[in-house]
Design a protein around this motif. Structure first.
Motif, short mmCIF file in Angstrom:
data_model
loop_
_atom_site.label_atom_id
_atom_site.label_comp_id
_atom_site.label_asym_id
_atom_site.label_seq_id
_atom_site.Cartn_x
_atom_site.Cartn_y
_atom_site.Cartn_z
N LYS A 4 0.84 -1.21 0.00
CA LYS A 4 0.00 0.00 0.00
C LYS A 4 0.88 1.26 0.00
O LYS A 4 0.65 2.20 -0.75
CB LYS A 4 -0.90 -0.02 1.24
CG LYS A 4 -1.97 1.05 1.24
CD LYS A 4 -2.75 1.02 2.55
CE LYS A 4 -3.64 2.23 2.67
NZ LYS A 4 -4.21 2.33 4.03
N VAL A 7 2.55 1.81 -3.42
CA VAL A 7 1.64 2.37 -4.42
C VAL A 7 1.37 3.84 -4.10
O VAL A 7 1.33 4.69 -4.98
CB VAL A 7 0.32 1.57 -4.47
CG1 VAL A 7 -0.70 2.29 -5.35
CG2 VAL A 7 0.57 0.17 -4.99
N LYS A 10 4.17 5.95 -5.30
CA LYS A 10 4.15 6.07 -6.76
C LYS A 10 3.11 7.10 -7.19
O LYS A 10 3.36 7.94 -8.03
CB LYS A 10 3.80 4.69 -7.35
CG LYS A 10 4.74 4.26 -8.46
CD LYS A 10 4.20 3.05 -9.17
CE LYS A 10 4.96 1.80 -8.87
NZ LYS A 10 4.49 0.64 -9.62
N VAL A 11 1.92 7.03 -6.58
CA VAL A 11 0.85 7.96 -6.91
C VAL A 11 1.29 9.39 -6.60
O VAL A 11 1.08 10.31 -7.39
CB VAL A 11 -0.44 7.61 -6.11
CG1 VAL A 11 -1.48 8.72 -6.24
CG2 VAL A 11 -1.01 6.28 -6.59
N MET B 1 -3.20 3.34 -12.36
CA MET B 1 -4.39 3.52 -11.52
C MET B 1 -5.03 2.17 -11.19
O MET B 1 -5.60 1.98 -10.14
CB MET B 1 -5.41 4.43 -12.21
CG MET B 1 -5.02 5.90 -12.25
SD MET B 1 -4.48 6.55 -10.63
CE MET B 1 -6.00 7.31 -10.06
N GLU B 3 -3.52 -0.53 -10.57
CA GLU B 3 -2.78 -1.07 -9.43
C GLU B 3 -3.29 -0.46 -8.13
O GLU B 3 -3.49 -1.15 -7.13
CB GLU B 3 -1.29 -0.77 -9.61
CG GLU B 3 -0.39 -1.47 -8.63
CD GLU B 3 1.06 -1.00 -8.77
OE1 GLU B 3 1.90 -1.50 -8.04
OE2 GLU B 3 1.32 -0.13 -9.64
N LYS B 4 -3.54 0.84 -8.17
CA LYS B 4 -4.03 1.55 -6.98
C LYS B 4 -5.39 0.98 -6.56
O LYS B 4 -5.65 0.73 -5.39
CB LYS B 4 -4.13 3.04 -7.31
CG LYS B 4 -4.44 3.92 -6.11
CD LYS B 4 -4.65 5.37 -6.53
CE LYS B 4 -5.17 6.21 -5.39
NZ LYS B 4 -5.60 7.54 -5.84
N VAL B 7 -5.02 -2.49 -4.93
CA VAL B 7 -4.55 -2.44 -3.54
C VAL B 7 -5.65 -1.92 -2.64
O VAL B 7 -5.86 -2.41 -1.54
CB VAL B 7 -3.29 -1.55 -3.42
CG1 VAL B 7 -2.93 -1.32 -1.97
CG2 VAL B 7 -2.13 -2.20 -4.16
N VAL B 11 -7.14 -3.75 0.69
CA VAL B 11 -7.17 -3.11 2.00
C VAL B 11 -8.59 -3.14 2.54
O VAL B 11 -8.82 -3.44 3.71
CB VAL B 11 -6.65 -1.65 1.89
CG1 VAL B 11 -6.92 -0.88 3.17
CG2 VAL B 11 -5.17 -1.64 1.55
#
Lengths: 227, 227
Positions: A4, A7, A10-11, B1, B3-4, B7, B11
């Motif tokens: 988490k 990522v 990266k964002v 995005m 990938e985001k 995740v 979560v």
């Protein structure tokens, strides 16, 4: 959790890259950009309405009104005389990001604009982490919210350059103390410039307008030549 | 995005699993659990202070006070007579999650508790997405915030079972209209139970206390035997 965090990093770095592009592009056009942040209901839209009414014929102002849902704020700003107002509905996201701003700007005519104000989503936490390419963040706090908010949401006050204390006409109706909120905010960020205003009564707004005028005049080529 | 989003899904499903465990564990102990959500400064802590003062000797109440920074709220609740109050400082996170609650509960003696109230971070967006194992979410809105907030932050009002309109003593100092906020909220969630209160003047609090008493009595074994 490591995944988490990875990522998220990266964002954020992608956001920083896009924000840097926005900043360069706005600076080339000599546009001053402010990112308005606050809790829901602190009065961001009210302050922008007053600002448009007072300065709309004097300065060339563009506004982007962010919200999770509804275009209510953008509609209010148009009714207040805004000629270059765009809504930005996130559809769920708790903050604006640089990609959203890039998208909206590509659809706006900002060539001759002097001042761009971005009204973020009402949220005192998440918008603090996302650079939108602005010159500075302006955080609003209203006197009905509690004077310990700078301590409880420190990132927002640390990353803002200006704090506007709104609804000072309601002082005395709660335990909110202006000196306490000033002290708390300055303990987080000693460089904060602070305004006390009431969008309802008009108190303190002249100083706010004067500061905006100065900000814009410092950026225009005339001022650059003079200095 | 993509990938985001992946995740984020992971979560959330991990959170749902932990929240289900909390819910089971609280139900086994016949503890009613409420998750208080609102903008910063709507009066969550004030309502909890009043509730402790009124019901603290009658009901066995435990509270978890969430904040990004500071233990100010937990300190206020202890001063109001709270004997089982734990602070939960997220250190930056914009919402509480089930893992944090599991951690705090493991450190609390809740064996004989009847009512657990979790005060979430002041944020009208992000906490809506995180189940904490509560029986219901209670969303507060204050009359100084603007009556269109349910439309602008619909997820929170859709996922709450109760809306408390606080600071009704300040009605008339702004354009906030109680009928409008009721209509807006019910258009998002027709099942919302609504209270109008002023933590400052005491207006409407008796109905709130009566509702809490009823909620707890419906959960106790005596009531189960009777019914």
């Amino acid at each position: 959790m490591a995944e988490k965090i990875e990522v998220k990093k990266k964002v954020l770095s992608e956001n920083d890259r896009l924000a840097a592009d926005i900043r360069t592009s706005l600076k080339e056009r000599e546009i001053v950009a402010l990112n308005f942040v606050s809790s829901p209901g602190s009065g961001k839209t009210s302050l922008l309405e007053r600002t448009l009414e007072a300065l709309g014929s004097e300065l060339r102002i563009a506004m982007i009104a962010g919200d999770v849902q509804t275009e209510n704020d953008a509609d209010r700003l148009v009714r207040a005389g805004g000629e270059r107002v765009k809504p930005l509905v996130t559809g769920g996201s708790c903050h604006l990001d640089a990609r959203m701003i890039t998208g909206v700007l590509s659809d706006m005519d900002i060539e001759d604009v002097e001042l761009l104000i971005i009204e973020n989503v009402g949220n005192l936490v998440c918008p603090s982490g996302f650079d939108l390419g602005e010159d500075m963040k302006v955080v609003l706090i209203s006197t009905t919210e509690g004077d310990d908010k700078p301590l409880k949401y420190p990132a927002m006050f640390r990353r803002s350059s200006v704090m506007v204390i709104n609804k000072v006409d309601l002082l005395g109706t709660s335990d909110f103390d202006v000196e306490t909120v000033r002290r708390n905010a300055l303990s987080i960020n000693p460089d904060l410039k602070i305004f006390e205003v009431s969008c309802r009564s008009g108190f303190g707004l002249d100083a706010w307008y004067a500061w905006l005028r100065e900000l814009v005049s410092e950026r225009t080529p005339a001022a650059l030549v003079e200095s």
